[in-house]
Write a protein that holds these residues in place. Structure first.
Motif, PDB file in Angstrom:
ATOM      1  N   VAL A 421     -10.208   6.976 -14.354  1.00 30.98           N
ATOM      2  CA  VAL A 421      -9.080   7.816 -13.937  1.00 30.98           C
ATOM      3  C   VAL A 421      -9.275   8.284 -12.506  1.00 30.98           C
ATOM      4  CG1 VAL A 421      -7.864   9.993 -14.354  1.00 30.98           C
ATOM      5  CG2 VAL A 421      -8.529   8.549 -16.285  1.00 30.98           C
ATOM      6  N   LEU A 422     -10.498   8.658 -12.170  1.00 29.64           N
ATOM      7  CA  LEU A 422     -10.803   9.098 -10.807  1.00 29.64           C
ATOM      8  C   LEU A 422     -10.640   7.956  -9.810  1.00 29.64           C
ATOM      9  CD1 LEU A 422     -13.965  11.200 -11.719  1.00 29.64           C
ATOM     10  CD2 LEU A 422     -11.771  12.123 -10.945  1.00 29.64           C
ATOM     11  N   VAL A 423     -11.006   6.744 -10.199  1.00 30.31           N
ATOM     12  CA  VAL A 423     -10.825   5.590  -9.318  1.00 30.31           C
ATOM     13  C   VAL A 423      -9.343   5.348  -9.051  1.00 30.31           C
ATOM     14  CG1 VAL A 423     -11.116   3.083  -9.126  1.00 30.31           C
ATOM     15  CG2 VAL A 423     -12.992   4.497  -9.987  1.00 30.31           C
ATOM     16  N   VAL A 424      -8.515   5.488 -10.083  1.00 29.35           N
ATOM     17  CA  VAL A 424      -7.063   5.354  -9.893  1.00 29.35           C
ATOM     18  C   VAL A 424      -6.573   6.388  -8.891  1.00 29.35           C
ATOM     19  CG1 VAL A 424      -4.810   5.595 -11.019  1.00 29.35           C
ATOM     20  CG2 VAL A 424      -6.647   4.338 -12.158  1.00 29.35           C
ATOM     21  N   GLY A 425      -7.046   7.628  -9.022  1.00 24.27           N
ATOM     22  CA  GLY A 425      -6.662   8.670  -8.076  1.00 24.27           C
ATOM     23  C   GLY A 425      -7.060   8.318  -6.659  1.00 24.27           C
ATOM     24  N   MET A 426      -8.246   7.744  -6.479  1.00 31.61           N
ATOM     25  CA  MET A 426      -8.702   7.368  -5.148  1.00 31.61           C
ATOM     26  C   MET A 426      -7.831   6.262  -4.561  1.00 31.61           C
ATOM     27  SD  MET A 426     -12.454   5.963  -3.910  1.00 31.61           S
ATOM     28  CE  MET A 426     -12.244   4.402  -4.790  1.00 31.61           C
ATOM     29  N   VAL A 427      -7.526   5.235  -5.347  1.00 31.63           N
ATOM     30  CA  VAL A 427      -6.716   4.106  -4.853  1.00 31.63           C
ATOM     31  C   VAL A 427      -5.313   4.568  -4.458  1.00 31.63           C
ATOM     32  CG1 VAL A 427      -5.642   1.914  -5.502  1.00 31.63           C
ATOM     33  CG2 VAL A 427      -8.019   2.380  -6.149  1.00 31.63           C
TER      34      VAL A 427
END
Length: 447
Positions: A421-427
């Motif tokens: 979920v955090l990776v999605v936020g970063m992208v």
């Protein structure tokens, strides 16, 4: 006015920026909702372990009561944000805390789960209303130079409220009486009534008055509270060509891009935060910290506070865009390290967990900073309310799913899913995040 090359608002030359006592006062009075939210969510987990069998709180009601404030925040944020753009910030800014005071105090007298559920829905509705109007008022009163730091301080108030509930609840849990949990829940009315009294006399936002053509009222407020700090004529000229805001404007033109970014960014922040810290004792037990659970929990709560304070400096010194991108990346790596080391000794798992906690707390300051900076004045309260409301649905879903995934997938897979979920936020932040640190709030173009 926008830059043709980037589509982002141009920097406006406003009158000299000074931080006054009034700016500090309006910010301090807005701490109330954030403290109340943190206190309400921190206290209910402890209270549910203390409520006796006489209340008949089964697993279903326990889940409903635990998520009721989040549901109320969703409805209150979206509804009252829209109403705040229509009828003004000040009225709802006062009434929402009347609701919080009454509903919080009434929890002392409940005798069945339905009443407790309804009262906590009402508390959430009041908190949600204040989430929409409080940051909006602060953003519209405070000069751009100080806006980020003061808005960020609102999130620190949430952490203080959550931590206060943890320690007060731990102390109350030692009281062998049915009164303990009642005092714990009802005690939320004490800071709320103080905030309500201090809010008496709060003025309306002059920027909102200008959008409604009430120029002379705006002049009077600026002369009394913001002398020499807001050029009413210049702001009025900007608004002279802007039509009244409509809720659907949040989903058109430049606002659509910002609504999408704000929704994903906010949810990517709060889903791991609420899921992990609502069930922190369970998480610690799953990580093998049963013997050191209290000490680890205490240390993590200390890092929550330290991270929130450090985040104030980061928001003031680092641009919004690089801060949101880098913190998402650091949190994803740290949480993945916890997941992959879930069966390792405590001294291996705890350090990345502390890093995650520290950075998460600091980066969550952006939750109160970004939303009011993303939207123009004619739809600002509605936009802030929408993002706050939708984020609570995400956090409620994450909180609901975490015990299920723990049981079905185990701790490693659950934490890796939250890291994703955090990776999605970063992208999404890399693709869509605007830089709003020094942007004027009076840019009303809706491209």
């Amino acid at each position: 006015m926008t830059s043709s090359s980037t589509g982002t608002p141009a920097v406006r030359q406003d009158p000299p920026e000074k931080l006054s006592r009034f700016h500090l006062r309006i910010t301090a009075l807005t701490f109330g909702a954030n403290f109340s939210d943190g206190y309400a969510l921190g206290s209910i987990g402890i209270a549910l372990t203390l409520i006796g069998s006489g209340m008949h709180v089964d697993a279903l009601w326990s889940g409903l009561i635990a998520s009721s404030v989040l549901i109320g925040i969703f409805v209150g944020s979206i509804t009252c944000g829209w109403l705040g753009d229509l009828f003004g910030r000040r009225l709802i800014y006062m009434l929402d805390f009347v609701l919080i005071v009454v509903a919080s105090a009434a929890q002392f007298f409940v005798h069945e789960p339905v009443s407790l559920f309804v009262l906590r829905l009402l508390i959430g509705f009041g908190v949600g209303a204040d989430y929409a109007l409080g940051p909006t008022l602060v953003a519209e009163f405070v000069p751009a130079r100080f806006r980020g730091g003061l808005l960020a301080s609102l999130t620190v108030a949430w952490t203080v409220g959550y931590t206060a509930a943890y320690f007060i609840g731990t102390w109350i849990s030692t009281i062998p009486s049915d009164l303990g949990w009642r005092f714990l829940l009802a005690s939320g009315a004490i800071p709320a009534i103080v905030v309500l009294i201090l809010r008496l006399g709060t003025p309306e936002s002059p920027r909102w008055l200008i959008t409604k053509g009430r120029i002379e009222e705006a002049r009077a407020i600026v002369a009394k509270y913001l002398p020499g700090q807001l050029d009413v004529d210049a702001v009025a000229a900007t608004h002279s060509t802007a039509r009244p805001g409509r809720y659907r404007d949040l989903f058109t033109g430049r606002n659509l891009r910002r609504t999408v970014f704000g929704t994903v960014f906010y949810n990517a922040q709060v889903i791991p935060y609420f899921a992990i810290y609502t069930f922190l004792p369970v998480i610690l037990l799953s990580l093998g910290m049963d013997a050191d659970g209290f000490a680890s929990g205490l240390l993590l709560n200390v890092f929550l506070l330290l991270g929130g304070v450090a985040g104030l400096w980061a928001v003031a010194k680092i641009g919004r865009r690089p801060l949101v991108i880098w913190t998402f990346g650091i949190m994803a790596v740290a949480l993945a390290a916890v997941a992959l080391g879930s069966h390792a000794p405590v001294w291996v798992v705890l350090p990345p967990f502390l890093i995650f906690t520290f950075v998460m707390s600091g980066s969550s300051n952006l939750d109160q900073v970004y939303p009011p900076e993303l939207f123009p004045t004619n739809v600002r309260a509605a936009g802030v309310g929408l993002l706050n409301g939708v984020s609570r649905i995400g956090s409620a879903i994450g909180t609901f799913l975490l015990p299920i995934t723990l049981a079905g997938w185990g701790i490693s897979a659950t934490l890796l899913a939250l890291a994703a979920v955090l990776v999605v936020g970063m992208v999404v932040s890399i693709l869509l995040a605007p830089e709003t640190a020094h942007v004027s709030l009076d840019d009303e173009g809706v491209a």
